[in-house]
Design a protein around this motif. Structure first.
Motif, PDB file in Angstrom:
ATOM      1  N   MET A 196       0.868  -1.234   0.131  1.00 52.14           N
ATOM      2  CA  MET A 196      -0.047   0.081   0.190  1.00 52.14           C
ATOM      3  C   MET A 196       0.723   1.101  -0.038  1.00 52.14           C
ATOM      4  SD  MET A 196      -3.113   1.367   0.345  1.00 52.14           S
ATOM      5  CE  MET A 196      -4.301  -0.065   0.803  1.00 52.14           C
ATOM      6  N   LEU A 197       0.500   2.114  -0.995  1.00 52.17           N
ATOM      7  CA  LEU A 197       1.272   3.320  -0.843  1.00 52.17           C
ATOM      8  C   LEU A 197       0.716   4.233   0.073  1.00 52.17           C
ATOM      9  CD1 LEU A 197       1.412   4.189  -4.609  1.00 52.17           C
ATOM     10  CD2 LEU A 197       3.421   3.569  -3.444  1.00 52.17           C
ATOM     11  N   SER A 198       1.844   5.206   0.709  1.00 49.34           N
ATOM     12  CA  SER A 198       1.155   6.260   1.636  1.00 49.34           C
ATOM     13  C   SER A 198       1.437   7.517   1.085  1.00 49.34           C
ATOM     14  CB  SER A 198       1.967   6.201   3.185  1.00 49.34           C
ATOM     15  OG  SER A 198       3.204   6.895   2.785  1.00 49.34           O
ATOM     16  N   TYR A 199       0.954   8.559   1.428  1.00 49.87           N
ATOM     17  CA  TYR A 199       1.070   9.781   0.923  1.00 49.87           C
ATOM     18  C   TYR A 199       2.566  10.456   1.253  1.00 49.87           C
ATOM     19  CZ  TYR A 199      -3.762  10.723  -0.586  1.00 49.87           C
ATOM     20  OH  TYR A 199      -4.835  10.535  -1.404  1.00 49.87           O
ATOM     21  N   ASN A 200       3.326   9.564   1.810  1.00 47.70           N
ATOM     22  CA  ASN A 200       4.742  10.095   1.904  1.00 47.70           C
ATOM     23  C   ASN A 200       5.750   9.234   1.082  1.00 47.70           C
ATOM     24  OD1 ASN A 200       4.336  11.982   4.044  1.00 47.70           O
ATOM     25  ND2 ASN A 200       3.701  10.549   5.510  1.00 47.70           N
ATOM     26  N   SER A 256       6.970   8.845  -2.703  1.00 47.98           N
ATOM     27  CA  SER A 256       6.774   9.354  -3.896  1.00 47.98           C
ATOM     28  C   SER A 256       6.400   8.220  -5.212  1.00 47.98           C
ATOM     29  CB  SER A 256       8.193  10.008  -4.459  1.00 47.98           C
ATOM     30  OG  SER A 256       8.461  11.075  -3.552  1.00 47.98           O
ATOM     31  N   VAL A 257       5.624   8.786  -6.006  1.00 48.04           N
ATOM     32  CA  VAL A 257       5.263   7.847  -7.087  1.00 48.04           C
ATOM     33  C   VAL A 257       5.575   8.085  -8.476  1.00 48.04           C
ATOM     34  CG1 VAL A 257       2.876   7.618  -5.612  1.00 48.04           C
ATOM     35  CG2 VAL A 257       3.109   9.310  -7.571  1.00 48.04           C
ATOM     36  N   ALA A 258       5.618   7.150  -9.308  1.00 50.86           N
ATOM     37  CA  ALA A 258       6.136   7.379 -10.651  1.00 50.86           C
ATOM     38  C   ALA A 258       5.445   8.438 -11.208  1.00 50.86           C
ATOM     39  CB  ALA A 258       5.793   6.039 -11.573  1.00 50.86           C
ATOM     40  N   VAL A 259       6.438   9.294 -11.974  1.00 42.65           N
ATOM     41  CA  VAL A 259       5.750  10.518 -12.540  1.00 42.65           C
ATOM     42  C   VAL A 259       5.566  10.344 -13.947  1.00 42.65           C
ATOM     43  CG1 VAL A 259       7.178  11.952 -11.140  1.00 42.65           C
ATOM     44  CG2 VAL A 259       8.074  11.377 -13.441  1.00 42.65           C
ATOM     45  N   ASN A 260       5.417   9.143 -14.590  1.00 46.74           N
ATOM     46  CA  ASN A 260       5.137   9.104 -16.094  1.00 46.74           C
ATOM     47  C   ASN A 260       3.753   8.205 -16.268  1.00 46.74           C
ATOM     48  OD1 ASN A 260       6.241   6.696 -15.157  1.00 46.74           O
ATOM     49  ND2 ASN A 260       7.984   6.913 -16.821  1.00 46.74           N
ATOM     50  N   GLY A 261       2.995   8.121 -15.259  1.00 42.56           N
ATOM     51  CA  GLY A 261       1.739   7.337 -15.420  1.00 42.56           C
ATOM     52  C   GLY A 261       2.076   5.767 -15.460  1.00 42.56           C
ATOM     53  N   GLN A 262       3.290   5.286 -15.134  1.00 46.12           N
ATOM     54  CA  GLN A 262       3.521   3.809 -15.083  1.00 46.12           C
ATOM     55  C   GLN A 262       2.968   3.422 -13.782  1.00 46.12           C
ATOM     56  OE1 GLN A 262       5.131   2.396 -17.388  1.00 46.12           O
ATOM     57  NE2 GLN A 262       4.991   4.236 -18.180  1.00 46.12           N
ATOM     58  N   ARG A 263       2.506   2.064 -13.618  1.00 45.79           N
ATOM     59  CA  ARG A 263       2.113   1.695 -12.396  1.00 45.79           C
ATOM     60  C   ARG A 263       3.076   1.455 -11.459  1.00 45.79           C
ATOM     61  NH1 ARG A 263      -1.283  -4.105 -12.222  1.00 45.79           N
ATOM     62  NH2 ARG A 263      -1.610  -3.874  -9.901  1.00 45.79           N
ATOM     63  N   LYS A 321       2.854  20.892  -2.383  1.00 43.34           N
ATOM     64  CA  LYS A 321       3.907  19.739  -2.372  1.00 43.34           C
ATOM     65  C   LYS A 321       3.841  18.551  -3.103  1.00 43.34           C
ATOM     66  CE  LYS A 321       3.028  20.104   2.977  1.00 43.34           C
ATOM     67  NZ  LYS A 321       2.726  19.609   4.339  1.00 43.34           N
ATOM     68  N   ARG A 322       5.028  17.914  -2.986  1.00 42.51           N
ATOM     69  CA  ARG A 322       5.196  16.720  -3.981  1.00 42.51           C
ATOM     70  C   ARG A 322       4.115  15.699  -3.810  1.00 42.51           C
ATOM     71  NH1 ARG A 322      10.199  13.942  -6.498  1.00 42.51           N
ATOM     72  NH2 ARG A 322       9.269  12.370  -7.834  1.00 42.51           N
ATOM     73  N   LYS A 323       3.888  15.411  -2.535  1.00 40.31           N
ATOM     74  CA  LYS A 323       2.811  14.413  -2.326  1.00 40.31           C
ATOM     75  C   LYS A 323       1.239  14.842  -2.784  1.00 40.31           C
ATOM     76  CE  LYS A 323       2.642  15.442   2.764  1.00 40.31           C
ATOM     77  NZ  LYS A 323       2.809  14.767   4.334  1.00 40.31           N
ATOM     78  N   TYR A 324       1.235  16.231  -2.944  1.00 40.71           N
ATOM     79  CA  TYR A 324       0.025  16.642  -3.289  1.00 40.71           C
ATOM     80  C   TYR A 324      -0.133  16.185  -4.865  1.00 40.71           C
ATOM     81  CZ  TYR A 324      -0.223  19.431   0.713  1.00 40.71           C
ATOM     82  OH  TYR A 324      -0.163  19.789   2.321  1.00 40.71           O
ATOM     83  N   ARG A 325       0.960  16.588  -5.575  1.00 36.65           N
ATOM     84  CA  ARG A 325       1.146  16.237  -7.072  1.00 36.65           C
ATOM     85  C   ARG A 325       1.203  14.824  -7.208  1.00 36.65           C
ATOM     86  NH1 ARG A 325       4.842  20.427  -6.067  1.00 36.65           N
ATOM     87  NH2 ARG A 325       6.715  19.321  -5.899  1.00 36.65           N
ATOM     88  N   ASP A 326       1.673  14.015  -6.304  1.00 36.47           N
ATOM     89  CA  ASP A 326       1.546  12.347  -6.449  1.00 36.47           C
ATOM     90  C   ASP A 326       0.055  11.808  -6.472  1.00 36.47           C
ATOM     91  OD1 ASP A 326       4.233  12.361  -6.730  1.00 36.47           O
ATOM     92  OD2 ASP A 326       4.570  11.611  -4.793  1.00 36.47           O
ATOM     93  N   VAL A 327      -0.706  12.788  -5.577  1.00 34.01           N
ATOM     94  CA  VAL A 327      -2.252  12.257  -5.568  1.00 34.01           C
ATOM     95  C   VAL A 327      -2.720  12.255  -7.061  1.00 34.01           C
ATOM     96  CG1 VAL A 327      -4.472  12.655  -4.690  1.00 34.01           C
ATOM     97  CG2 VAL A 327      -2.581  13.204  -3.099  1.00 34.01           C
ATOM     98  N   ILE A 328      -2.495  13.420  -7.713  1.00 30.55           N
ATOM     99  CA  ILE A 328      -2.928  13.563  -9.259  1.00 30.55           C
ATOM    100  C   ILE A 328      -2.264  12.412  -9.942  1.00 30.55           C
ATOM    101  CG2 ILE A 328      -3.712  15.239 -10.823  1.00 30.55           C
ATOM    102  CD1 ILE A 328      -4.787  16.235  -8.240  1.00 30.55           C
ATOM    103  N   ARG A 329      -1.244  12.184  -9.718  1.00 27.42           N
ATOM    104  CA  ARG A 329      -0.253  11.283 -10.577  1.00 27.42           C
ATOM    105  C   ARG A 329      -1.016   9.879 -10.883  1.00 27.42           C
ATOM    106  NH1 ARG A 329       5.018  14.302  -8.735  1.00 27.42           N
ATOM    107  NH2 ARG A 329       5.365  15.581 -10.529  1.00 27.42           N
TER     108      ARG A 329
END
Ligand code: ADP
Ligand code: 6PG
Length: 242
Positions: free
Chosen positions: A1-5, A7-14, A145-153
Protein backbone atom coordinates in the motif's frame (compact mmCIF):
# COMPACT_ATOMS: atom_id res chain seq x y z
CA UNK A 1 0.00 0.00 0.00
CA UNK A 2 1.37 3.38 -0.92
CA UNK A 3 1.17 6.13 1.63
CA UNK A 4 1.06 9.84 0.94
CA UNK A 5 4.66 10.06 2.03
CA UNK A 6 5.86 7.73 -0.73
CA UNK A 7 6.78 9.39 -4.03
CA UNK A 8 5.08 7.79 -7.00
CA UNK A 9 6.15 7.31 -10.61
CA UNK A 10 5.80 10.52 -12.58
CA UNK A 11 5.01 9.11 -16.00
CA UNK A 12 1.79 7.25 -15.43
CA UNK A 13 3.49 3.91 -14.96
CA UNK A 14 2.04 1.53 -12.47
CA UNK A 15 3.87 1.94 -9.12
CA UNK A 16 6.24 -0.87 -8.19
CA UNK A 17 4.18 -1.62 -5.08
CA UNK A 18 1.02 -3.61 -5.78
CA UNK A 19 -1.30 -1.30 -3.84
CA UNK A 20 -3.50 1.56 -4.98
CA UNK A 21 -2.85 4.99 -3.54
CA UNK A 22 -5.15 5.77 -0.68
CA UNK A 23 -5.74 8.57 1.77
CA UNK A 24 -7.22 6.02 4.13
CA UNK A 25 -10.63 7.31 3.10
CA UNK A 26 -10.74 7.00 -0.67
CA UNK A 27 -8.84 5.08 -3.32
CA UNK A 28 -8.97 4.99 -7.08
CA UNK A 29 -9.69 1.65 -8.69
CA UNK A 30 -8.09 0.61 -11.98
CA UNK A 31 -9.88 2.16 -14.94
CA UNK A 32 -12.53 -0.13 -16.43
CA UNK A 33 -11.39 -1.34 -19.87
CA UNK A 34 -11.27 1.53 -22.31
CA UNK A 35 -13.81 3.60 -20.42
CA UNK A 36 -11.69 6.75 -20.58
CA UNK A 37 -11.47 6.84 -24.35
CA UNK A 38 -13.87 8.82 -26.50
CA UNK A 39 -16.27 6.80 -28.61
CA UNK A 40 -16.83 7.50 -32.28
CA UNK A 41 -19.59 10.01 -33.03
CA UNK A 42 -22.36 9.04 -35.46
CA UNK A 43 -20.25 10.36 -38.36
CA UNK A 44 -17.42 8.00 -37.45
CA UNK A 45 -15.18 10.81 -36.20
CA UNK A 46 -13.88 10.71 -32.64
CA UNK A 47 -15.04 13.47 -30.28
CA UNK A 48 -11.68 15.21 -30.66
CA UNK A 49 -11.59 15.03 -34.45
CA UNK A 50 -9.24 12.03 -34.67
CA UNK A 51 -10.18 8.96 -36.65
CA UNK A 52 -11.28 5.83 -34.79
CA UNK A 53 -8.75 3.28 -33.76
CA UNK A 54 -9.02 0.53 -36.45
CA UNK A 55 -5.31 0.38 -37.06
CA UNK A 56 -4.87 4.14 -36.71
CA UNK A 57 -3.10 5.78 -33.76
CA UNK A 58 -5.05 5.76 -30.50
CA UNK A 59 -6.48 9.04 -29.23
CA UNK A 60 -4.21 10.83 -26.77
CA UNK A 61 -5.80 12.53 -23.78
CA UNK A 62 -4.22 15.18 -21.57
CA UNK A 63 -4.70 16.56 -18.08
CA UNK A 64 -3.07 19.99 -17.71
CA UNK A 65 -2.78 20.91 -14.03
CA UNK A 66 -1.75 24.52 -13.50
CA UNK A 67 0.02 24.80 -10.13
CA UNK A 68 1.74 27.26 -7.84
CA UNK A 69 1.01 29.39 -4.77
CA UNK A 70 -1.85 31.87 -4.46
CA UNK A 71 -1.62 34.71 -6.94
CA UNK A 72 0.81 33.06 -9.37
CA UNK A 73 -1.80 33.25 -12.14
CA UNK A 74 -3.26 29.72 -12.17
CA UNK A 75 -6.78 30.80 -13.08
CA UNK A 76 -5.59 33.32 -15.66
CA UNK A 77 -3.30 30.82 -17.44
CA UNK A 78 -5.60 27.80 -17.14
CA UNK A 79 -8.62 29.60 -18.61
CA UNK A 80 -6.51 30.76 -21.54
CA UNK A 81 -5.21 27.27 -22.31
CA UNK A 82 -8.67 25.71 -21.93
CA UNK A 83 -10.18 28.35 -24.24
CA UNK A 84 -7.58 27.82 -26.95
CA UNK A 85 -7.67 24.01 -26.74
CA UNK A 86 -11.47 24.12 -26.41
CA UNK A 87 -11.46 21.69 -23.51
CA UNK A 88 -13.17 21.98 -20.09
CA UNK A 89 -11.69 24.14 -17.36
CA UNK A 90 -11.95 23.08 -13.71
CA UNK A 91 -11.38 25.81 -11.11
CA UNK A 92 -9.85 24.02 -8.14
CA UNK A 93 -11.02 26.65 -5.67
CA UNK A 94 -14.62 25.60 -6.39
CA UNK A 95 -13.97 22.09 -5.07
CA UNK A 96 -13.12 23.11 -1.51
CA UNK A 97 -15.52 22.19 1.27
CA UNK A 98 -17.21 25.00 3.16
CA UNK A 99 -15.07 24.25 6.20
CA UNK A 100 -11.88 24.64 4.12
CA UNK A 101 -13.10 27.96 2.74
CA UNK A 102 -14.12 29.15 6.21
CA UNK A 103 -10.67 28.24 7.47
CA UNK A 104 -8.81 30.03 4.68
CA UNK A 105 -11.12 33.05 4.96
CA UNK A 106 -10.16 33.24 8.63
CA UNK A 107 -6.48 33.31 7.63
CA UNK A 108 -5.77 29.75 8.80
CA UNK A 109 -3.68 27.67 6.38
CA UNK A 110 -5.04 24.25 5.42
CA UNK A 111 -3.34 21.12 6.71
CA UNK A 112 -2.49 17.96 4.77
CA UNK A 113 -5.63 16.36 6.21
CA UNK A 114 -7.76 19.25 4.94
CA UNK A 115 -6.36 18.80 1.44
CA UNK A 116 -6.60 15.04 0.77
CA UNK A 117 -10.25 14.86 -0.21
CA UNK A 118 -9.94 18.08 -2.22
CA UNK A 119 -7.07 16.63 -4.26
CA UNK A 120 -8.91 13.37 -4.82
CA UNK A 121 -12.06 15.23 -5.86
CA UNK A 122 -10.06 17.23 -8.41
CA UNK A 123 -8.47 14.09 -9.82
CA UNK A 124 -11.85 12.42 -10.15
CA UNK A 125 -13.46 15.50 -11.69
CA UNK A 126 -10.71 15.54 -14.34
CA UNK A 127 -11.25 11.89 -15.16
CA UNK A 128 -15.00 12.47 -15.46
CA UNK A 129 -14.38 15.13 -18.11
CA UNK A 130 -12.20 12.72 -20.07
CA UNK A 131 -14.76 9.94 -19.70
CA UNK A 132 -17.29 12.29 -21.31
CA UNK A 133 -15.18 12.21 -24.47
CA UNK A 134 -13.06 15.34 -24.02
CA UNK A 135 -9.51 14.85 -25.18
CA UNK A 136 -8.20 17.22 -22.54
CA UNK A 137 -9.03 19.08 -19.37
CA UNK A 138 -7.29 22.01 -17.68
CA UNK A 139 -7.50 22.49 -13.93
CA UNK A 140 -6.07 24.71 -11.26
CA UNK A 141 -4.71 23.46 -7.96
CA UNK A 142 -1.87 24.92 -5.94
CA UNK A 143 -0.37 21.39 -5.43
CA UNK A 144 2.30 22.93 -3.24
CA UNK A 145 3.93 19.69 -2.07
CA UNK A 146 5.20 16.76 -4.05
CA UNK A 147 2.85 14.40 -2.26
CA UNK A 148 -0.10 16.52 -3.41
CA UNK A 149 1.12 16.26 -7.00
CA UNK A 150 1.49 12.54 -6.45
CA UNK A 151 -2.22 12.27 -5.61
CA UNK A 152 -3.00 13.53 -9.11
CA UNK A 153 -0.28 11.34 -10.63
CA UNK A 154 -2.45 8.33 -9.94
CA UNK A 155 -4.89 9.48 -12.67
CA UNK A 156 -3.02 8.07 -15.69
CA UNK A 157 -2.18 4.72 -14.09
CA UNK A 158 -3.45 1.89 -16.29
CA UNK A 159 -4.33 4.36 -19.07
CA UNK A 160 -1.35 4.57 -21.41
CA UNK A 161 -2.90 7.17 -23.71
CA UNK A 162 -3.65 9.56 -20.86
CA UNK A 163 -0.89 12.09 -20.20
CA UNK A 164 -0.69 14.22 -17.08
CA UNK A 165 1.24 17.49 -17.18
CA UNK A 166 1.83 20.03 -14.44
CA UNK A 167 2.38 23.65 -15.43
CA UNK A 168 4.19 25.19 -12.48
CA UNK A 169 3.97 28.99 -12.41
CA UNK A 170 7.13 30.24 -10.77
CA UNK A 171 7.66 33.63 -9.11
CA UNK A 172 9.25 34.91 -5.89
CA UNK A 173 7.12 35.44 -2.80
CA UNK A 174 7.23 39.23 -2.96
CA UNK A 175 5.80 39.23 -6.51
CA UNK A 176 2.85 37.06 -5.48
CA UNK A 177 2.31 39.01 -2.29
CA UNK A 178 1.81 42.15 -4.38
CA UNK A 179 -0.61 40.40 -6.72
CA UNK A 180 -2.72 38.86 -3.97
CA UNK A 181 -2.78 42.19 -2.10
CA UNK A 182 -4.22 43.83 -5.21
CA UNK A 183 -6.76 41.06 -5.90
CA UNK A 184 -10.34 41.70 -4.74
CA UNK A 185 -13.16 39.36 -3.73
CA UNK A 186 -11.15 36.26 -2.90
CA UNK A 187 -11.06 34.32 0.37
CA UNK A 188 -7.25 34.09 0.25
CA UNK A 189 -5.90 37.26 1.79
CA UNK A 190 -2.34 38.43 1.35
CA UNK A 191 -1.33 37.17 4.79
CA UNK A 192 -1.78 33.58 3.52
CA UNK A 193 0.94 33.90 0.88
CA UNK A 194 3.81 33.46 3.32
CA UNK A 195 2.33 30.23 4.71
CA UNK A 196 2.15 28.87 1.17
CA UNK A 197 5.83 29.61 0.49
CA UNK A 198 6.68 28.05 3.86
CA UNK A 199 5.47 24.65 2.71
CA UNK A 200 6.08 25.00 -1.04
CA UNK A 201 8.15 22.19 -2.56
CA UNK A 202 9.20 23.46 -5.96
CA UNK A 203 9.15 20.60 -8.47
CA UNK A 204 12.40 18.61 -8.57
CA UNK A 205 14.28 17.83 -11.76
CA UNK A 206 13.07 14.21 -11.58
CA UNK A 207 9.47 15.39 -11.87
CA UNK A 208 9.66 15.21 -15.64
CA UNK A 209 5.94 15.80 -16.09
CA UNK A 210 6.36 19.41 -14.92
CA UNK A 211 6.61 22.40 -17.26
CA UNK A 212 7.95 25.41 -15.35
CA UNK A 213 6.95 28.87 -16.54
CA UNK A 214 8.50 32.11 -15.25
CA UNK A 215 5.51 34.27 -14.30
CA UNK A 216 7.32 37.44 -13.37
CA UNK A 217 6.45 38.67 -16.87
CA UNK A 218 3.25 40.28 -18.13
CA UNK A 219 0.07 38.14 -18.22
CA UNK A 220 0.18 38.18 -22.03
CA UNK A 221 3.80 36.92 -22.14
CA UNK A 222 3.06 34.25 -19.55
CA UNK A 223 -0.08 33.01 -21.32
CA UNK A 224 1.71 32.88 -24.68
CA UNK A 225 4.68 30.99 -23.24
CA UNK A 226 2.50 28.50 -21.34
CA UNK A 227 0.35 27.86 -24.40
CA UNK A 228 3.40 27.39 -26.60
CA UNK A 229 4.83 24.82 -24.17
CA UNK A 230 1.49 22.99 -24.11
CA UNK A 231 1.22 22.84 -27.90
CA UNK A 232 4.84 21.66 -28.24
CA UNK A 233 4.26 18.96 -25.64
CA UNK A 234 1.13 17.75 -27.43
CA UNK A 235 2.99 17.66 -30.76
CA UNK A 236 5.85 15.67 -29.23
CA UNK A 237 3.43 13.12 -27.77
CA UNK A 238 1.44 12.88 -31.00
CA UNK A 239 4.62 12.27 -33.01
CA UNK A 240 6.03 9.72 -30.58
CA UNK A 241 2.75 7.79 -30.51
CA UNK A 242 2.52 7.38 -34.30
N1 ADP B 1 1.62 37.61 -15.10
C1 ADP B 1 0.87 38.43 -14.33
N2 ADP B 1 1.29 39.67 -14.07
C2 ADP B 1 0.56 40.51 -13.27
N3 ADP B 1 -0.62 40.17 -12.71
C3 ADP B 1 -1.09 38.94 -12.93
C4 ADP B 1 -0.39 37.99 -13.75
N4 ADP B 1 -1.11 36.85 -13.80
C5 ADP B 1 -2.20 37.06 -13.04
N5 ADP B 1 -2.21 38.32 -12.53
C6 ADP B 1 -3.20 38.92 -11.61
O1 ADP B 1 -2.84 38.45 -10.32
C7 ADP B 1 -4.00 38.08 -9.60
C8 ADP B 1 -3.94 36.59 -9.30
O2 ADP B 1 -4.10 35.86 -10.49
P1 ADP B 1 -4.93 34.52 -10.51
O3 ADP B 1 -4.99 34.04 -11.92
O4 ADP B 1 -6.21 34.66 -9.76
O5 ADP B 1 -3.93 33.57 -9.66
P2 ADP B 1 -4.22 32.24 -8.85
O6 ADP B 1 -5.37 31.55 -9.52
O7 ADP B 1 -2.94 31.47 -8.97
O8 ADP B 1 -4.48 32.61 -7.44
C9 ADP B 1 -5.19 38.46 -10.45
O9 ADP B 1 -5.62 39.73 -10.04
C10 ADP B 1 -4.63 38.48 -11.86
O10 ADP B 1 -5.32 39.37 -12.70
O1 6PG C 1 -6.21 31.36 -5.99
C1 6PG C 1 -5.63 31.21 -4.92
O2 6PG C 1 -5.38 32.12 -4.13
C2 6PG C 1 -5.23 29.84 -4.50
O3 6PG C 1 -5.42 28.88 -5.48
C3 6PG C 1 -6.01 29.47 -3.26
O4 6PG C 1 -7.35 29.46 -3.48
C4 6PG C 1 -5.46 28.34 -2.50
O5 6PG C 1 -4.12 28.22 -2.73
C5 6PG C 1 -6.05 27.00 -2.57
O6 6PG C 1 -7.24 26.82 -3.18
C6 6PG C 1 -6.01 26.45 -1.19
O7 6PG C 1 -5.23 25.41 -1.11
P1 6PG C 1 -3.70 25.43 -0.66
O8 6PG C 1 -3.61 25.98 0.70
O9 6PG C 1 -3.36 23.98 -0.77
O10 6PG C 1 -2.99 26.28 -1.66
Amino acid sequence: MLSYNTSVAVNGQRPSSSGTMSSGRQSIPPSPGGARFPSPLSNGIMANGATPSNGSPATQQHIWLVTGPAGCGKSTVAKHIADVLRVPFIEGDEYHTKSNIDKMSAGIPLTDADRWDWLTALREASIRELDRGNDGVVLTCSALKRKYRDVIRVAPYFTPNLHLHFIYLDAPEEVLLARVSARKNHYMSANMVHSQFDILERPNADEVDVITVDVTRSPEAVMADALDRVLTTMDDIRLSSQ
